[in-house]
Write a protein that holds these residues in place. Structure first.
Motif, PDB file in Angstrom:
ATOM      1  N   MET A  75       0.880  -1.164   0.000  1.00  0.00           N
ATOM      2  CA  MET A  75       0.000   0.000   0.000  1.00  0.00           C
ATOM      3  C   MET A  75       0.923   1.221   0.000  1.00  0.00           C
ATOM      4  SD  MET A  75      -3.027   0.996   2.597  1.00  0.00           S
ATOM      5  CE  MET A  75      -2.115   0.603   4.057  1.00  0.00           C
ATOM      6  N   ARG A  76       0.795   2.056  -1.029  1.00  0.00           N
ATOM      7  CA  ARG A  76       1.607   3.273  -1.092  1.00  0.00           C
ATOM      8  C   ARG A  76       0.808   4.421  -0.491  1.00  0.00           C
ATOM      9  NH1 ARG A  76       1.942   8.026  -3.666  1.00  0.00           N
ATOM     10  NH2 ARG A  76       0.094   7.621  -4.931  1.00  0.00           N
ATOM     11  N   ILE A  77       1.389   5.115   0.466  1.00  0.00           N
ATOM     12  CA  ILE A  77       0.728   6.303   1.023  1.00  0.00           C
ATOM     13  C   ILE A  77       1.633   7.496   0.760  1.00  0.00           C
ATOM     14  CG2 ILE A  77      -0.222   7.404   3.104  1.00  0.00           C
ATOM     15  CD1 ILE A  77      -0.609   4.695   4.344  1.00  0.00           C
ATOM     16  N   GLY A  78       1.108   8.490   0.053  1.00  0.00           N
ATOM     17  CA  GLY A  78       1.891   9.694  -0.224  1.00  0.00           C
ATOM     18  C   GLY A  78       2.180  10.436   1.075  1.00  0.00           C
ATOM     19  N   ALA A  79       3.427  10.926   1.196  1.00  0.00           N
ATOM     20  CA  ALA A  79       3.841  11.546   2.461  1.00  0.00           C
ATOM     21  C   ALA A  79       3.025  12.798   2.800  1.00  0.00           C
ATOM     22  CB  ALA A  79       5.324  11.895   2.392  1.00  0.00           C
TER      23      ALA A  79
END
Ligand code: FAD
Length: 288
Positions: A75-79
């Motif tokens: 799961m990619r979460i933008g900073a």
């Protein structure tokens, strides 16, 4: 009206994409996301930086989605996603429910709507860090030329000067194994409070074998995994030596005393929290 440089001595760069910031990440620049921690620091007398670089408009730091990297699903979460974005996202709730739990316990809604997950991590004391440690999160940083991945665990151990690199994304492995995970934050009151201590855990159980990942953070603790305690649990013993585990948890991290709470108290609270939760988990598994 003439506004002098003395009235507003800080300039703010608001780049529209990563390539715009090639030359901006240099000494004396400070990266700002929600600004909720920086603002507290300035109010406490920390000198305001001359130049701020805002992450607000960087599309590369936005979004929450599933991605595949080297064959592994993440799961990619933008900073630059806010704490509220993470808390309310159904994908986060499904795949990393303890991250949503931790987000729910951060500050009040106004701060959660402004503060970002990137700022929380880069402060090195945020409440999301213990959770991300047991979820074995990877971080990607942009150094002005390229993006590089590093595990959160390794990054925490590095004496990185603040704002020397831009955190762009957080990658959390998506795991389908049966597991139980928990996050517990103890403060001086029930809600809207800084942590005295926070603990997180990830437990898998099969035929008396436990696979445990445990971490600690909160307050001014530098978050870390509890490797001695994990080893004790991962031995695969039929009978867990609870008093040994209790001691190992306390020996496994450094704490501190402040005017309200002693280091010894924090250690005991952490050990009690872990033991109660793990005992309960083991009891349930052995009944099934
Ligand atoms: C009233 C109040 C209560 C709070 N309660 C809690 C709480 O309960 N738990 C908790 O964990 N926190 C709490 N906080 C702290 C804070 O709101 C959160 O940690 C928030 O997530 C910080 O995010 P931010 O975007 O505002 O960070 P910022 O203030 O913008 O930045 C924080 C630090 O990270 C750096 N930084 C920010 N973004 C990046 C990036 N992308 N790359 C590299 N460096 C970066 C900045 O340079 C700075 O050093 C509270 C704050 C307030 C004001």
């Amino acid at each position: 009206m003439k506004i002098s440089a003395e009235t507003y001595p800080t300039s703010v760069e608001i780049p529209n994409n990563l390539s715009d910031i090639q030359n901006l990440i240099v000494q004396h620049n400070t990266i700002i996301s929600g600004g909720t921690i920086l603002q507290i620091n300035w109010e406490a007398g920390v000198e305001k930086p001359k130049h701020l670089i805002s992450t607000e408009k960087l599309p590369e730091l936005k979004g929450i989605e599933e991605v595949r990297l080297d064959g592994q699903l993440y799961m990619r979460i933008g900073a630059a996603m806010t704490i509220s974005d993470c808390l309310n996202n159904s994908f986060v709730r499904k795949n990393a429910s303890i991250l949503a739990e931790a987000c729910e316990k951060i500050a009040a809604p106004a701060v959660r709507n402004r503060g970002t997950i990137g700022g929380n991590i880069c402060s090195k004391i945020g409440d999301t860090i213990p959770v991300l440690l047991v979820l074995e999160a990877q971080l990607s940083f942009y150094n002005g030329e390229q993006e590089k991945m590093i595990s959160l665990r390794k990054w925490l151990a590095k004496p990185t000067p603040p704002s020397s690199e831009l955190l762009t994304n957080i990658f959390i492995p998506i795991i389908n194994a049966q597991n139980y995970s928990f996050f517990k934050k103890i403060g001086r009151r029930e809600t809207f409070t800084a942590a005295i201590i926070s603990v997180a855990g990830y437990l898998e159980y099969e035929e008396y074998n436990i696979k445990a990942k445990l971490s600690i953070g909160g307050g001014a603790h530098l978050p870390c995994r509890l490797t001695l305690a994990e080893e004790e649990l991962n031995k695969g013993m039929k009978e867990i030596d609870w008093s040994c585990l209790y001691k190992k948890i306390q020996d496994d991290f450094s704490s501190y005393t402040d005017p309200f709470v002693t280091a010894d108290y924090r250690k005991k609270v952490a050990a009690n929290l872990f033991l109660a939760t793990i005992k309960d988990f083991v009891k349930k598994q052995r009944k099934e």
